[in-house]
Design a protein around this motif. Sequence first.
Motif, PDB file in Angstrom:
ATOM      1  N   UNK A 726      21.564  50.679  40.046  1.00 24.37           N
ATOM      2  CA  UNK A 726      22.382  49.943  40.765  1.00 24.37           C
ATOM      3  C   UNK A 726      23.656  49.638  40.237  1.00 24.37           C
ATOM      4  N   UNK A 727      23.539  49.150  39.094  1.00 22.00           N
ATOM      5  CA  UNK A 727      24.760  48.722  38.140  1.00 22.00           C
ATOM      6  C   UNK A 727      25.626  49.695  37.826  1.00 22.00           C
ATOM      7  N   UNK A 728      25.213  51.003  38.053  1.00 18.26           N
ATOM      8  CA  UNK A 728      26.000  52.161  37.541  1.00 18.26           C
ATOM      9  C   UNK A 728      26.687  52.738  38.831  1.00 18.26           C
ATOM     10  N   UNK A 729      26.081  52.643  39.960  1.00 22.55           N
ATOM     11  CA  UNK A 729      26.290  53.397  41.238  1.00 22.55           C
ATOM     12  C   UNK A 729      27.079  52.557  42.235  1.00 22.55           C
ATOM     13  N   UNK A 730      26.214  51.370  42.411  1.00 18.70           N
ATOM     14  CA  UNK A 730      26.782  50.629  43.712  1.00 18.70           C
ATOM     15  C   UNK A 730      27.530  49.387  43.279  1.00 18.70           C
ATOM     16  N   UNK A 731      27.428  48.791  42.124  1.00 21.76           N
ATOM     17  CA  UNK A 731      28.178  47.861  41.433  1.00 21.76           C
ATOM     18  C   UNK A 731      29.528  48.032  41.256  1.00 21.76           C
ATOM     19  N   UNK A 732      29.926  49.269  40.879  1.00 19.07           N
ATOM     20  CA  UNK A 732      31.353  49.606  40.640  1.00 19.07           C
ATOM     21  C   UNK A 732      32.220  49.508  42.082  1.00 19.07           C
ATOM     22  N   UNK A 733      31.498  49.870  42.829  1.00 19.54           N
ATOM     23  CA  UNK A 733      32.339  49.900  44.443  1.00 19.54           C
ATOM     24  C   UNK A 733      32.546  48.473  44.960  1.00 19.54           C
ATOM     25  N   UNK A 734      31.481  47.634  44.575  1.00 21.76           N
ATOM     26  CA  UNK A 734      31.602  46.294  44.672  1.00 21.76           C
ATOM     27  C   UNK A 734      32.683  45.492  44.274  1.00 21.76           C
ATOM     28  N   UNK A 735      32.778  45.972  42.865  1.00 20.58           N
ATOM     29  CA  UNK A 735      33.678  45.167  41.996  1.00 20.58           C
ATOM     30  C   UNK A 735      35.100  45.851  42.323  1.00 20.58           C
ATOM     31  N   UNK A 736      35.237  46.957  42.554  1.00 19.73           N
ATOM     32  CA  UNK A 736      36.552  47.638  43.004  1.00 19.73           C
ATOM     33  C   UNK A 736      37.226  46.938  44.411  1.00 19.73           C
ATOM     34  N   UNK A 737      36.158  46.869  45.287  1.00 15.13           N
ATOM     35  CA  UNK A 737      36.609  46.159  46.572  1.00 15.13           C
ATOM     36  C   UNK A 737      36.823  44.626  46.265  1.00 15.13           C
ATOM     37  N   UNK A 738      36.201  43.885  45.801  1.00 13.81           N
ATOM     38  CA  UNK A 738      36.291  42.674  45.366  1.00 13.81           C
ATOM     39  C   UNK A 738      37.569  42.229  44.772  1.00 13.81           C
ATOM     40  N   UNK A 739      37.825  43.225  43.458  1.00 15.42           N
ATOM     41  CA  UNK A 739      39.115  42.859  42.765  1.00 15.42           C
ATOM     42  C   UNK A 739      40.371  43.278  43.721  1.00 15.42           C
ATOM     43  N   UNK A 740      40.382  44.232  44.587  1.00 13.69           N
ATOM     44  CA  UNK A 740      41.361  44.757  45.311  1.00 13.69           C
ATOM     45  C   UNK A 740      41.858  43.510  46.351  1.00 13.69           C
ATOM     46  N   UNK A 741      40.531  42.711  46.908  1.00 14.35           N
ATOM     47  CA  UNK A 741      41.019  41.656  47.614  1.00 14.35           C
ATOM     48  C   UNK A 741      41.704  40.692  46.847  1.00 14.35           C
ATOM     49  N   UNK A 742      41.120  40.476  45.766  1.00 16.50           N
ATOM     50  CA  UNK A 742      41.411  39.153  44.871  1.00 16.50           C
ATOM     51  C   UNK A 742      43.002  39.361  44.438  1.00 16.50           C
ATOM     52  N   UNK A 743      43.223  40.700  44.153  1.00 17.91           N
ATOM     53  CA  UNK A 743      44.887  40.805  43.779  1.00 17.91           C
ATOM     54  C   UNK A 743      45.787  40.838  44.942  1.00 17.91           C
ATOM     55  N   UNK A 744      45.263  40.848  46.199  1.00 19.95           N
ATOM     56  CA  UNK A 744      46.107  41.139  47.483  1.00 19.95           C
ATOM     57  C   UNK A 744      46.751  39.733  47.808  1.00 19.95           C
ATOM     58  N   UNK A 745      48.059  39.811  47.960  1.00 22.03           N
ATOM     59  CA  UNK A 745      48.675  38.372  48.184  1.00 22.03           C
ATOM     60  C   UNK A 745      48.199  37.957  49.444  1.00 22.03           C
ATOM     61  N   UNK A 746      47.671  38.584  50.383  1.00 20.77           N
ATOM     62  CA  UNK A 746      47.203  38.149  51.933  1.00 20.77           C
ATOM     63  C   UNK A 746      45.996  37.230  51.708  1.00 20.77           C
ATOM     64  N   UNK A 747      45.290  37.287  50.468  1.00 16.74           N
ATOM     65  CA  UNK A 747      44.229  36.646  50.278  1.00 16.74           C
ATOM     66  C   UNK A 747      44.161  35.596  49.393  1.00 16.74           C
ATOM     67  N   UNK A 748      45.259  34.818  49.378  1.00 15.25           N
ATOM     68  CA  UNK A 748      45.635  33.911  48.278  1.00 15.25           C
ATOM     69  C   UNK A 748      44.563  32.864  48.039  1.00 15.25           C
ATOM     70  N   UNK A 749      44.065  32.598  46.709  1.00 17.61           N
ATOM     71  CA  UNK A 749      43.138  31.709  46.607  1.00 17.61           C
ATOM     72  C   UNK A 749      41.802  32.470  46.134  1.00 17.61           C
ATOM     73  N   UNK A 750      41.557  33.583  46.674  1.00 21.08           N
ATOM     74  CA  UNK A 750      40.039  34.334  46.518  1.00 21.08           C
ATOM     75  C   UNK A 750      39.792  34.449  45.165  1.00 21.08           C
TER      76      UNK A 750
END
Length: 817
Positions: A726-750
């Motif tokens: 799972x750390x090679x197949x599923x986790x990268x999707x989770x990380x990519x998704x979460x990083x995209x939200x974190x860098x989005x100015x619409x979700x300040x503070x996340x």
Amino acid sequence: MRSIYYGILQPVLKFLKSELSAFFQSQKPKFTSGYWKDKWQRLKHFNWRKPTSGDYLFLFKGILKVGLFLLLLFFLFYTAVFMGAFGHMPSRAELESKQNNTASEVYSADSVLLGRYYLQDRTNVDYEDIAPAAIHALVATEDVRFYDHGGIDYRSLARVLVKTLLLQNESSGGGSTLSQQIAKNLYPRRDYWIWDMPVNKLREMIIARRLEGIFTKEEILELYLNTVPMGGNLYGIQRSSRRFFNTSPDSLKTEEAAVLIGMLKATTTYNPRLNLERSRQRRNVVLGQMAKYGYLTAAEADSLKQLPLKLNYNYTTHNDGLAPYFREQLRQELMAWAARQKKRNGEPYNLYTDGLIIYTTIDAGMQEHAERAVRRRMSRLQKQFDAHWKNSAPWGNDASVIQDAMRRSARYIKLKEAGMSEGEIVTEFKKTRPMNVFSWSGNSVKNMSPMDSLAYYRRYLNTGLLSMDPSTGYVKAWVGGINHTFFKYDHVRSNRQVGSTFKPIVYAAALEKGIAPCTYFPNQQVTYEAYDGWTPRNSNGQYGGEYTMRGALAHSVNTISAQVLMQTGIDRTVSLAQRMGIESDLPAVPSLALGTASLSLYEMVSAYATFANEGRQVTPVYITKIADQTGRVLLQHRTVHEGRRVLSDDNAAIMLHLMQGVVEEGSAARLRSEFGLKMDIAGKTGTTQNHSDGWFIGITSKLVTGVWVGAESPKVRFRTLALGQGSNTALPIWGDYTRSIALDKDYVGYINSQFPPLPNNLQNKLDCPSFREEPPKKDFFERIIDGVTDKAVEIFEGWNENRKQRREERRRRRQNN
């Protein structure tokens, strides 16, 4: 006026009265063959050159009688149509309440249109929201005297009577007013053989007159532009504006409005997508009409005619747009819901025709980030998977993978229902034909057989992602697969083995029983004789030393998870899992600790949300409100802020701390190093037997997100743990998704969000190393105390067990008596 009456009208009326009286009261038969022969002979010998006064009187009486007869026939015909003898005639009340087949629309929490359910692609729009240019183009082209007549244009009607009815020239122009066209759109024409045209035209005129008596001119224009067919299943100005120019009706430019109005003459011939030049020519005709009737100056019309016809085509199917898997899941639930709800007239609601407005909890921004992360990471993973297997079939020589897929396919079921034998079906599946084929590099048309297609798509890895707010249960993102057009199965709801993602539930049950989080468990193999000699093994093959709960979770130590489950009790663990939101059956065996249960991503994310919600279980929610076309609320969700407590708040906080170890020192450490995520994260990876399923469920202070990755068949997988885990197949999707939200100015503070700090008493309970090589040696007195304590516990548990047995025996005796 009086002189005209007494001088002309009164004598005529008296004459008509006397003639009618004579016609009906005379004893002389009027309809015998002799009567008509006499009239015919009189007409044959009529002196046309020098008619006498008697000849004139005979001719006048004949014309008058024929006219009266035709008038009587028309009156009877009109009455028959009016009374519905040739088909249903709507009443004023029905016309006032008439609703078009209107699509139901699904909106995100941030008011983005996610999709629509329809038989006819139509959305109603108010008159005020239609560009004046569209109104002017319509009137100038279709009904220039629209504001002057009451539903029937008698000048156009005269043309129809002469050219269409008498000369049978249907191409000469219909002459129908906009009101009549609305009548035709609302109540389509029928076939009446030779009476087809007169019956249909008269019906439309009657309905048009009723419409004009009910609605204002502006309302009629609004109704027309909402009902007019624009080709195929496309209806109305709103959807056609969006389809051809990707704009709203109030933003239509004059030349764009002319294109759409020009299509009304022939929706296929003048469709700009199909016939650009014809559409341009027709547009210029409409612009000329607008100039002719004063809606444009000649200079303006000439200038607009010189412009090229530019489209911004925006055609979408139910497979396109945001959240197609979510919308399909929603559709199935809404169909059942609508069938149980009654409209004011007592009929059930229809999702496809009643224009319902469905408001959901989906966050359009998060959904976009989720779908983008899936596309990026799954395309990379598929390349890795293809390179791993090269030209070999991932299922090897196991033909059952393709055979099972064939028997589950819709094509197979259809052929079987048609009575074909197994051999005939296989032959049909081997016939080559052109197919639209999915590929991460772009879809293409290839010649292949359905059997080849099954083998082709069985090589693809798929995924599911679900993200929700743990405090409310609101679902924020739902991705059920990699492409809804080619892969319909929704992996948010599908059941697959969960692997180590089940372990946090085991540890939570242990905490609830009273086992301390700093208890050390030996990392050693144990054989459970009572369960067929089952011996759990660690995936890395390493043993030795002792782990606390945090360390055992961080490194996913199977041997310790099994020990914790057995000390806690299988029934106790199953009970907690069910209270946390697990609805599927759970096997009451020790291997449950390693995740042998098959559960859905939906269930697992719901369960993990309990940890983030201070031990309270909240059921996932994705519909907040449903309203009808008028805005009347039919369903309103009431937000539950607390939920049902199933875990103590202290133990929920401890579990978050334990699962943070997975990120800080365990299998999810790359979330920090590779993805640069700074917020507090708790989570667990999971990998099932033979690496068939990869999981990662992660918790932040505001979101719980789960990801599953695997193929449709568990037999299709990576051959190594390093690639399949799972750390090679599923986790990268989770990380990519979460990083995209974190860098989005619409979700300040996340990006810097944190869990509430642990109180001092809980920090003390967790103040221990995650791992130690061997237990510290105890002195003589400690060994005596431990021995006495163990013996006392053993005696107490035996006494308690005997007590239960005696109570059960007494209960059985009472029942027998």
